[in-house]
Design a protein around this motif. Structure first.
Motif, PDB file in Angstrom:
ATOM      1  N   TYR A  63      17.530 -14.724 -17.889  1.00 10.74           N
ATOM      2  CA  TYR A  63      18.501 -13.784 -18.457  1.00 10.74           C
ATOM      3  C   TYR A  63      18.146 -13.443 -19.903  1.00 10.74           C
ATOM      4  N   TYR A  64      17.852 -14.468 -20.721  1.00 13.13           N
ATOM      5  CA  TYR A  64      17.496 -14.230 -22.122  1.00 13.13           C
ATOM      6  C   TYR A  64      16.153 -13.502 -22.235  1.00 13.13           C
ATOM      7  N   PHE A  65      15.243 -13.778 -21.318  1.00  8.79           N
ATOM      8  CA  PHE A  65      13.969 -13.071 -21.291  1.00  8.79           C
ATOM      9  C   PHE A  65      14.189 -11.564 -21.109  1.00  8.79           C
ATOM     10  N   CYS A  66      15.051 -11.215 -20.156  1.00  6.83           N
ATOM     11  CA  CYS A  66      15.341  -9.801 -19.901  1.00  6.83           C
ATOM     12  C   CYS A  66      16.040  -9.145 -21.083  1.00  6.83           C
ATOM     13  N   LYS A  67      16.979  -9.875 -21.694  1.00  5.94           N
ATOM     14  CA  LYS A  67      17.694  -9.323 -22.843  1.00  5.94           C
ATOM     15  C   LYS A  67      16.734  -9.121 -24.025  1.00  5.94           C
ATOM     16  N   GLN A  68      15.849 -10.092 -24.253  1.00  8.05           N
ATOM     17  CA  GLN A  68      14.896  -9.972 -25.351  1.00  8.05           C
ATOM     18  C   GLN A  68      13.972  -8.777 -25.133  1.00  8.05           C
ATOM     19  N   ARG A  69      13.546  -8.580 -23.900  1.00 10.74           N
ATOM     20  CA  ARG A  69      12.685  -7.436 -23.590  1.00 10.74           C
ATOM     21  C   ARG A  69      13.419  -6.123 -23.854  1.00 10.74           C
ATOM     22  N   LEU A  70      14.690  -6.067 -23.478  1.00  8.83           N
ATOM     23  CA  LEU A  70      15.508  -4.878 -23.731  1.00  8.83           C
ATOM     24  C   LEU A  70      15.597  -4.595 -25.229  1.00  8.83           C
ATOM     25  N   ASP A  88       0.823  -1.206   0.000  1.00  8.01           N
ATOM     26  CA  ASP A  88       0.000   0.000   0.000  1.00  8.01           C
ATOM     27  C   ASP A  88       0.862   1.263   0.000  1.00  8.01           C
ATOM     28  N   MET A  89       1.914   1.219  -0.799  1.00  7.30           N
ATOM     29  CA  MET A  89       2.816   2.360  -0.964  1.00  7.30           C
ATOM     30  C   MET A  89       2.853   2.740  -2.444  1.00  7.30           C
ATOM     31  N   PRO A  90       3.078   4.014  -2.759  1.00  6.00           N
ATOM     32  CA  PRO A  90       3.144   4.419  -4.167  1.00  6.00           C
ATOM     33  C   PRO A  90       4.307   3.757  -4.900  1.00  6.00           C
ATOM     34  N   LYS A  91       4.057   3.355  -6.129  1.00  8.95           N
ATOM     35  CA  LYS A  91       5.038   2.595  -6.909  1.00  8.95           C
ATOM     36  C   LYS A  91       6.101   3.527  -7.512  1.00  8.95           C
ATOM     37  N   PRO A  92       7.399   3.201  -7.309  1.00 10.46           N
ATOM     38  CA  PRO A  92       8.465   3.986  -7.923  1.00 10.46           C
ATOM     39  C   PRO A  92       8.767   3.482  -9.340  1.00 10.46           C
ATOM     40  N   ILE A  93       9.827   3.998  -9.940  1.00 11.70           N
ATOM     41  CA  ILE A  93      10.297   3.540 -11.248  1.00 11.70           C
ATOM     42  C   ILE A  93      11.353   2.465 -10.993  1.00 11.70           C
ATOM     43  N   TYR A  94      11.045   1.213 -11.314  1.00 15.18           N
ATOM     44  CA  TYR A  94      11.973   0.106 -11.079  1.00 15.18           C
ATOM     45  C   TYR A  94      12.989   0.024 -12.228  1.00 15.18           C
ATOM     46  N   ILE A  95      14.281  -0.137 -11.887  1.00 11.74           N
ATOM     47  CA  ILE A  95      15.290  -0.450 -12.892  1.00 11.74           C
ATOM     48  C   ILE A  95      16.264  -1.479 -12.323  1.00 11.74           C
ATOM     49  N   ASN A  96      16.973  -2.171 -13.212  1.00  6.23           N
ATOM     50  CA  ASN A  96      18.019  -3.095 -12.782  1.00  6.23           C
ATOM     51  C   ASN A  96      18.875  -3.464 -13.989  1.00  6.23           C
ATOM     52  N   LEU A  97      19.856  -4.325 -13.754  1.00 10.73           N
ATOM     53  CA  LEU A  97      20.743  -4.840 -14.790  1.00 10.73           C
ATOM     54  C   LEU A  97      20.834  -6.350 -14.666  1.00 10.73           C
ATOM     55  N   VAL A  98      21.168  -7.022 -15.761  1.00 10.02           N
ATOM     56  CA  VAL A  98      21.437  -8.458 -15.725  1.00 10.02           C
ATOM     57  C   VAL A  98      22.763  -8.742 -16.431  1.00 10.02           C
ATOM     58  N   ARG A  99      23.247  -9.951 -16.204  1.00 15.68           N
ATOM     59  CA  ARG A  99      24.521 -10.375 -16.789  1.00 15.68           C
ATOM     60  C   ARG A  99      24.479 -11.875 -17.025  1.00 15.68           C
ATOM     61  N   ASP A 100      25.274 -12.360 -17.959  1.00 20.18           N
ATOM     62  CA  ASP A 100      25.377 -13.794 -18.197  1.00 20.18           C
ATOM     63  C   ASP A 100      25.559 -14.519 -16.858  1.00 20.18           C
ATOM     64  N   PRO A 101      24.670 -15.478 -16.525  1.00 22.64           N
ATOM     65  CA  PRO A 101      24.685 -16.106 -15.199  1.00 22.64           C
ATOM     66  C   PRO A 101      26.008 -16.752 -14.795  1.00 22.64           C
ATOM     67  N   VAL A 102      26.654 -17.454 -15.712  1.00 21.35           N
ATOM     68  CA  VAL A 102      27.916 -18.114 -15.358  1.00 21.35           C
ATOM     69  C   VAL A 102      29.029 -17.084 -15.175  1.00 21.35           C
ATOM     70  N   GLU A 103      29.071 -16.072 -16.025  1.00 16.30           N
ATOM     71  CA  GLU A 103      30.079 -15.018 -15.865  1.00 16.30           C
ATOM     72  C   GLU A 103      29.893 -14.305 -14.529  1.00 16.30           C
ATOM     73  N   ARG A 104      28.659 -14.180 -14.071  1.00 15.97           N
ATOM     74  CA  ARG A 104      28.376 -13.538 -12.780  1.00 15.97           C
ATOM     75  C   ARG A 104      29.007 -14.319 -11.626  1.00 15.97           C
ATOM     76  N   VAL A 105      28.790 -15.645 -11.603  1.00 14.95           N
ATOM     77  CA  VAL A 105      29.292 -16.412 -10.461  1.00 14.95           C
ATOM     78  C   VAL A 105      30.817 -16.501 -10.473  1.00 14.95           C
ATOM     79  N   ILE A 106      31.402 -16.517 -11.669  1.00 18.60           N
ATOM     80  CA  ILE A 106      32.862 -16.501 -11.754  1.00 18.60           C
ATOM     81  C   ILE A 106      33.393 -15.166 -11.223  1.00 18.60           C
ATOM     82  N   SER A 107      32.740 -14.097 -11.625  1.00 20.63           N
ATOM     83  CA  SER A 107      33.143 -12.777 -11.162  1.00 20.63           C
ATOM     84  C   SER A 107      33.031 -12.672  -9.650  1.00 20.63           C
ATOM     85  N   TRP A 108      31.935 -13.212  -9.090  1.00 19.68           N
ATOM     86  CA  TRP A 108      31.765 -13.175  -7.638  1.00 19.68           C
ATOM     87  C   TRP A 108      32.860 -13.975  -6.937  1.00 19.68           C
ATOM     88  N   PHE A 109      33.194 -15.132  -7.484  1.00 17.14           N
ATOM     89  CA  PHE A 109      34.200 -16.005  -6.874  1.00 17.14           C
ATOM     90  C   PHE A 109      35.505 -15.240  -6.638  1.00 17.14           C
TER      91      PHE A 109
END
Length: 298
Positions: free
Chosen positions: A277-284, A97-118
């Motif tokens: 990930y591909y869903f988000c990229k396709q939408r972009l 029950d709060m006013p909705k802001p403008i949502y944004i985010n980023l995505v990255r190749d899932p395997v490259e993400r976990v390697i980067s985190w490691f």
């Protein structure tokens, strides 16, 4: 989908926002530090207010209902032109029950993400931050810091085994990119779960103005500027002026080459994460194509 059916208006959730505030619930290891640096440059350029409270909050995998409400109240109380940034999962402002802001985010190749985190987890930058937060925290062994990702995967080390449907991890690894879009439900926790992925997709489609990717920098910046002009007017010019500083922010300089067979071994366990990930990229790409067709008057 035919080209004639693409509509920038229909693809733009910015119009659904009830307050002129950006909620950037940034994923880990997708280049969010670079976008933060870009916001720092845009702050004066577009007369923005970068709210930095969220940058100081400790990261939690999920929030309790009370914490969700408190955060939603904080974001909803910001002045127009504000940008709130935090490593936190999607919030349902409507349900709270709060006013909705403008949502944004980023995505990255899932395997490259976990390697980067490691390797990021083993870097001096992160560990200096951790030490500053808690000087009494026990330090890890030298062997842990020197651990090689290729060997970690091949040897069956629990840290590098990304087992589908697991909820409890051997060590924190941010392998669930979709969790930042799924939310705080317990149904979001099982890794590589089709149900969690579907919830994440629905939230992106319903709420997010833009989910970009540094893998497609020009497309992402173009879509940001066209779909959220109040905050991103002139963003490509600003990016070009400060490109080196923005792209080098928090860059992992010690990540070695990872063998392709190792990537393929773990990629098999990220099937649904890749679907998201591909869903988000396709939408972009759809958003970009829609404005390109509009500019061409097609």
């Amino acid at each position: 989908m035919s080209l004639s059916s693409l509509s920038a208006h229909r693809l733009n959730n910015t119009r659904k926002a009830e307050i002129d505030v950006i909620f950037f619930n940034r994923c880990a290891k997708v280049g969010s530090e670079s976008l933060l640096e870009l916001f720092n440059k845009l702050e004066d350029f577009n007369n923005l207010n970068i709210e930095r409270e969220g940058l100081r909050r400790p990261t939690k995998r999920q929030l309790e209902p009370r914490e969700e409400r408190e955060l939603a109240k904080t974001v909803s109380g910001l002045e127009d032109g504000s940008v709130y940034i935090e490593h936190v999962n999607w919030l349902d402002f409507e349900d709270l029950d709060m006013p909705k802001p403008i949502y944004i985010n980023l995505v990255r190749d899932p395997v490259e993400r976990v390697i980067s985190w490691f390797y990021y987890a083993r870097g001096a930058y992160k560990n200096a931050i951790e030490y500053k937060k808690d000087p009494e925290k026990p330090t890890r062994s030298a062997a842990w810091y020197k651990k090689d990702f290729n060997f970690c995967v091949r040897s069956g080390d629990p840290e590098c085994q990304y087992v589908p449907y697991t909820v409890i991890d051997a060590t924190g690894n941010f392998k669930r990119q979709s969790l930042f879009f799924c939310g705080h439900s317990q149904d979001c926790l099982p890794f590589n779960s089709p149900a969690a992925i579907q919830m994440a997709k629905e939230h992106v489609e319903r709420d997010y103005a833009v989910v970009g990717s540094w893998e497609d920098t020009n497309i992402t910046l173009t879509v940001f500027e066209k779909y959220i002009p109040r905050f991103f007017q002139g963003v490509k010019i600003v990016f070009e002026m400060h490109n080196e500083k923005i792209t080098n922010r928090n860059k992992n300089k010690r990540k070695p080459k990872i063998d392709e067979d190792v990537k393929e071994m773990i990629r098999k366990n990220f099937t649904h994460e890749y679907d998201f990930y591909y869903f988000c990229k396709q939408r972009l790409y759809k958003q970009y194509l829609a404005i390109s067709l509009k500019d061409l008057n097609l």
